[in-house]
Design a protein around this motif. Structure first.
Motif, PDB file in Angstrom:
ATOM      1  N   PRO A  96     -49.367  30.150 124.090  1.00  0.00           N
ATOM      2  CA  PRO A  96     -49.327  28.806 124.632  1.00  0.00           C
ATOM      3  C   PRO A  96     -49.476  27.787 123.525  1.00  0.00           C
ATOM      4  O   PRO A  96     -50.131  28.043 122.521  1.00  0.00           O
ATOM      5  CB  PRO A  96     -50.545  28.765 125.579  1.00  0.00           C
ATOM      6  CG  PRO A  96     -51.458  29.820 125.052  1.00  0.00           C
ATOM      7  CD  PRO A  96     -50.581  30.873 124.462  1.00  0.00           C
ATOM      8  N   VAL A 104     -51.894  24.101 128.876  1.00  0.00           N
ATOM      9  CA  VAL A 104     -51.697  25.291 129.702  1.00  0.00           C
ATOM     10  C   VAL A 104     -52.853  25.400 130.682  1.00  0.00           C
ATOM     11  O   VAL A 104     -54.014  25.414 130.289  1.00  0.00           O
ATOM     12  CB  VAL A 104     -51.615  26.570 128.840  1.00  0.00           C
ATOM     13  CG1 VAL A 104     -51.526  27.806 129.740  1.00  0.00           C
ATOM     14  CG2 VAL A 104     -50.417  26.513 127.914  1.00  0.00           C
ATOM     15  N   PRO A 106     -54.648  27.905 132.988  1.00  0.00           N
ATOM     16  CA  PRO A 106     -54.670  29.356 133.172  1.00  0.00           C
ATOM     17  C   PRO A 106     -54.848  29.748 134.633  1.00  0.00           C
ATOM     18  O   PRO A 106     -55.289  28.946 135.460  1.00  0.00           O
ATOM     19  CB  PRO A 106     -55.889  29.789 132.346  1.00  0.00           C
ATOM     20  CG  PRO A 106     -56.786  28.600 132.355  1.00  0.00           C
ATOM     21  CD  PRO A 106     -55.894  27.385 132.392  1.00  0.00           C
ATOM     22  N   TRP A 107     -54.489  30.992 134.939  1.00  0.00           N
ATOM     23  CA  TRP A 107     -54.728  31.536 136.271  1.00  0.00           C
ATOM     24  C   TRP A 107     -56.213  31.831 136.445  1.00  0.00           C
ATOM     25  O   TRP A 107     -56.907  32.143 135.488  1.00  0.00           O
ATOM     26  CB  TRP A 107     -53.921  32.816 136.485  1.00  0.00           C
ATOM     27  CG  TRP A 107     -52.457  32.562 136.626  1.00  0.00           C
ATOM     28  CD1 TRP A 107     -51.517  32.589 135.640  1.00  0.00           C
ATOM     29  CD2 TRP A 107     -51.763  32.241 137.842  1.00  0.00           C
ATOM     30  NE1 TRP A 107     -50.268  32.295 136.144  1.00  0.00           N
ATOM     31  CE2 TRP A 107     -50.391  32.076 137.483  1.00  0.00           C
ATOM     32  CE3 TRP A 107     -52.148  32.071 139.160  1.00  0.00           C
ATOM     33  CZ2 TRP A 107     -49.431  31.750 138.436  1.00  0.00           C
ATOM     34  CZ3 TRP A 107     -51.186  31.749 140.106  1.00  0.00           C
ATOM     35  CH2 TRP A 107     -49.844  31.592 139.748  1.00  0.00           C
ATOM     36  N   ASN A 110     -56.934  35.124 135.259  1.00  0.00           N
ATOM     37  CA  ASN A 110     -56.500  35.334 133.868  1.00  0.00           C
ATOM     38  C   ASN A 110     -55.249  36.190 133.727  1.00  0.00           C
ATOM     39  O   ASN A 110     -54.981  36.724 132.651  1.00  0.00           O
ATOM     40  CB  ASN A 110     -57.633  35.936 133.029  1.00  0.00           C
ATOM     41  CG  ASN A 110     -58.789  34.979 132.868  1.00  0.00           C
ATOM     42  OD1 ASN A 110     -58.598  33.797 132.627  1.00  0.00           O
ATOM     43  ND2 ASN A 110     -60.006  35.487 133.016  1.00  0.00           N
ATOM     44  N   ARG A 111     -54.471  36.336 134.788  1.00  0.00           N
ATOM     45  CA  ARG A 111     -53.226  37.095 134.677  1.00  0.00           C
ATOM     46  C   ARG A 111     -52.140  36.219 134.068  1.00  0.00           C
ATOM     47  O   ARG A 111     -52.152  35.006 134.211  1.00  0.00           O
ATOM     48  CB  ARG A 111     -52.764  37.612 136.033  1.00  0.00           C
ATOM     49  CG  ARG A 111     -52.458  36.523 137.050  1.00  0.00           C
ATOM     50  CD  ARG A 111     -52.148  37.145 138.406  1.00  0.00           C
ATOM     51  NE  ARG A 111     -52.170  36.178 139.471  1.00  0.00           N
ATOM     52  CZ  ARG A 111     -51.094  35.539 139.917  1.00  0.00           C
ATOM     53  NH1 ARG A 111     -49.921  35.759 139.348  1.00  0.00           N
ATOM     54  NH2 ARG A 111     -51.193  34.687 140.910  1.00  0.00           N
ATOM     55  N   ASP A 112     -51.203  36.828 133.410  1.00  0.00           N
ATOM     56  CA  ASP A 112     -50.082  36.116 132.814  1.00  0.00           C
ATOM     57  C   ASP A 112     -50.565  35.008 131.873  1.00  0.00           C
ATOM     58  O   ASP A 112     -51.718  34.957 131.484  1.00  0.00           O
ATOM     59  CB  ASP A 112     -49.152  35.544 133.888  1.00  0.00           C
ATOM     60  CG  ASP A 112     -48.594  36.630 134.799  1.00  0.00           C
ATOM     61  OD1 ASP A 112     -48.404  37.755 134.298  1.00  0.00           O
ATOM     62  OD2 ASP A 112     -48.363  36.363 135.990  1.00  0.00           O
ATOM     63  N   GLU A 113     -49.662  34.152 131.519  1.00  0.00           N
ATOM     64  CA  GLU A 113     -49.959  33.112 130.532  1.00  0.00           C
ATOM     65  C   GLU A 113     -50.583  31.866 131.134  1.00  0.00           C
ATOM     66  O   GLU A 113     -51.453  31.237 130.551  1.00  0.00           O
ATOM     67  CB  GLU A 113     -48.662  32.725 129.815  1.00  0.00           C
ATOM     68  CG  GLU A 113     -48.810  31.579 128.847  1.00  0.00           C
ATOM     69  CD  GLU A 113     -47.469  31.072 128.382  1.00  0.00           C
ATOM     70  OE1 GLU A 113     -47.422  29.925 127.925  1.00  0.00           O
ATOM     71  OE2 GLU A 113     -46.486  31.814 128.482  1.00  0.00           O
ATOM     72  N   GLY A 114     -50.163  31.487 132.302  1.00  0.00           N
ATOM     73  CA  GLY A 114     -50.609  30.233 132.885  1.00  0.00           C
ATOM     74  C   GLY A 114     -49.450  29.271 133.016  1.00  0.00           C
ATOM     75  O   GLY A 114     -48.297  29.616 132.765  1.00  0.00           O
ATOM     76  N   ARG A 116     -47.531  26.050 131.776  1.00  0.00           N
ATOM     77  CA  ARG A 116     -47.312  25.052 130.727  1.00  0.00           C
ATOM     78  C   ARG A 116     -46.947  23.738 131.418  1.00  0.00           C
ATOM     79  O   ARG A 116     -46.066  23.695 132.262  1.00  0.00           O
ATOM     80  CB  ARG A 116     -46.154  25.468 129.813  1.00  0.00           C
ATOM     81  CG  ARG A 116     -46.413  26.728 129.007  1.00  0.00           C
ATOM     82  CD  ARG A 116     -45.148  27.100 128.249  1.00  0.00           C
ATOM     83  NE  ARG A 116     -45.320  28.342 127.518  1.00  0.00           N
ATOM     84  CZ  ARG A 116     -45.655  28.415 126.236  1.00  0.00           C
ATOM     85  NH1 ARG A 116     -45.846  27.303 125.546  1.00  0.00           N
ATOM     86  NH2 ARG A 116     -45.788  29.582 125.642  1.00  0.00           N
ATOM     87  N   THR A 131     -59.426  21.300 131.160  1.00  0.00           N
ATOM     88  CA  THR A 131     -60.170  22.514 130.801  1.00  0.00           C
ATOM     89  C   THR A 131     -60.840  23.177 131.998  1.00  0.00           C
ATOM     90  O   THR A 131     -61.109  24.384 131.967  1.00  0.00           O
ATOM     91  CB  THR A 131     -61.236  22.204 129.735  1.00  0.00           C
ATOM     92  OG1 THR A 131     -62.089  21.148 130.216  1.00  0.00           O
ATOM     93  CG2 THR A 131     -60.592  21.780 128.421  1.00  0.00           C
ATOM     94  N   ARG A 134     -57.764  25.587 137.163  1.00  0.00           N
ATOM     95  CA  ARG A 134     -57.271  26.957 137.242  1.00  0.00           C
ATOM     96  C   ARG A 134     -56.188  27.045 138.311  1.00  0.00           C
ATOM     97  O   ARG A 134     -56.180  26.286 139.276  1.00  0.00           O
ATOM     98  CB  ARG A 134     -58.407  27.944 137.587  1.00  0.00           C
ATOM     99  CG  ARG A 134     -59.510  28.038 136.542  1.00  0.00           C
ATOM    100  CD  ARG A 134     -58.993  28.634 135.247  1.00  0.00           C
ATOM    101  NE  ARG A 134     -60.055  28.789 134.255  1.00  0.00           N
ATOM    102  CZ  ARG A 134     -60.408  27.854 133.385  1.00  0.00           C
ATOM    103  NH1 ARG A 134     -59.787  26.673 133.391  1.00  0.00           N
ATOM    104  NH2 ARG A 134     -61.368  28.068 132.525  1.00  0.00           N
TER     105      ARG A 134
END
Length: 226
Positions: A96, A104, A106-107, A110-114, A116, A131, A134
């Motif tokens: 990212p 980005v 995130p999920w 925390n799966r995949d990249e998230g 953009r 920050t 999610r």
């Protein structure tokens, strides 16, 4: 006398060229946050976005939503007037971007990249740096018709204390539930589903203190409801 059928007038070459150019600008903008993510965030079916990028006729409301989530102006998208996207990330990029014009989200798991997304859109929409945000997808029909299966949600994990009322994600055993929570006198809660088949639940103050509130739902998107 023979009846003549009205035929759809063929597009002129300059119209076709204009639509192709718009499609290429849309492709450029969508790539800055990821084409699949752009479709989800704007609530536009991926196949529709693909048709747009290939020079198909565009629906104004969908293009306006895509311009917003990609952080570009409608003037630039439609006519090439103004500032283009500052950067473009290649499809399949694993890392990212850091800083710059993208962020980005995130999920939650925390799966995949998230996702953009344009930092400008993020700051204007949520008045924060993202920050605490999610991603989550809807499962089940408890919040139908407001939220449907596989709709994309953005959860603000900094909002875990229910004040007044709102839409929240809750961790219940091994599942995540989405419910409208209303603060009751005495510290209790009322949990509501938008689907009438799911009855409201009254939660005592003691029970409410044991509920794991993940955060408040601050944005949702999905395919247009038809």
């Amino acid at each position: 006398m023979p009846r003549h059928r009205h035929r759809k007038r063929p597009l002129m070459d300059n119209q076709i060229q204009l639509m192709r150019e718009r499609g290429e600008r849309l492709r450029q903008a969508a790539r800055t946050i990821g084409i699949t993510h752009a479709a989800k965030a704007a609530g536009v079916p991926y196949t529709t976005l693909r048709d747009y990028m290939n020079g198909g006729e565009m629906k104004f409301s969908s293009v306006a939503a895509l311009a917003r989530v990609c952080g570009v102006s409608l003037d630039w998208l439609a006519y090439g007037v103004g500032t283009p996207p500052a950067s473009s990330s290649p499809l399949g990029s694993d890392a990212p971007p850091r800083g710059g014009h993208q962020a980005v989200i995130p999920w939650l798991d925390n799966r995949d990249e998230g996702l953009r997304i344009s930092r400008t859109w993020l700051e204007k929409t949520f008045q924060q740096d993202g920050t605490s945000l999610r991603l989550l997808t809807v499962t089940g029909d408890a919040m139908s018709p407001t939220l449907r299966e596989d709709d994309l949600l953005i959860v603000d994990t900094s909002h875990q204390h229910v004040q007044g009322g709102g839409l929240y994600a809750l961790a219940i055993e091994d599942a995540i539930l989405i419910r409208r929570l209303e603060r009751r006198l005495g510290g209790g809660l009322r949990a509501l589903a938008d689907n009438e088949r799911y009855p409201a639940q009254e939660v005592s103050a003691e029970e409410a203190s044991q509920i794991n509130v993940i955060g408040e739902i601050v944005w949702s998107g999905g395919s247009p409801h038809g």
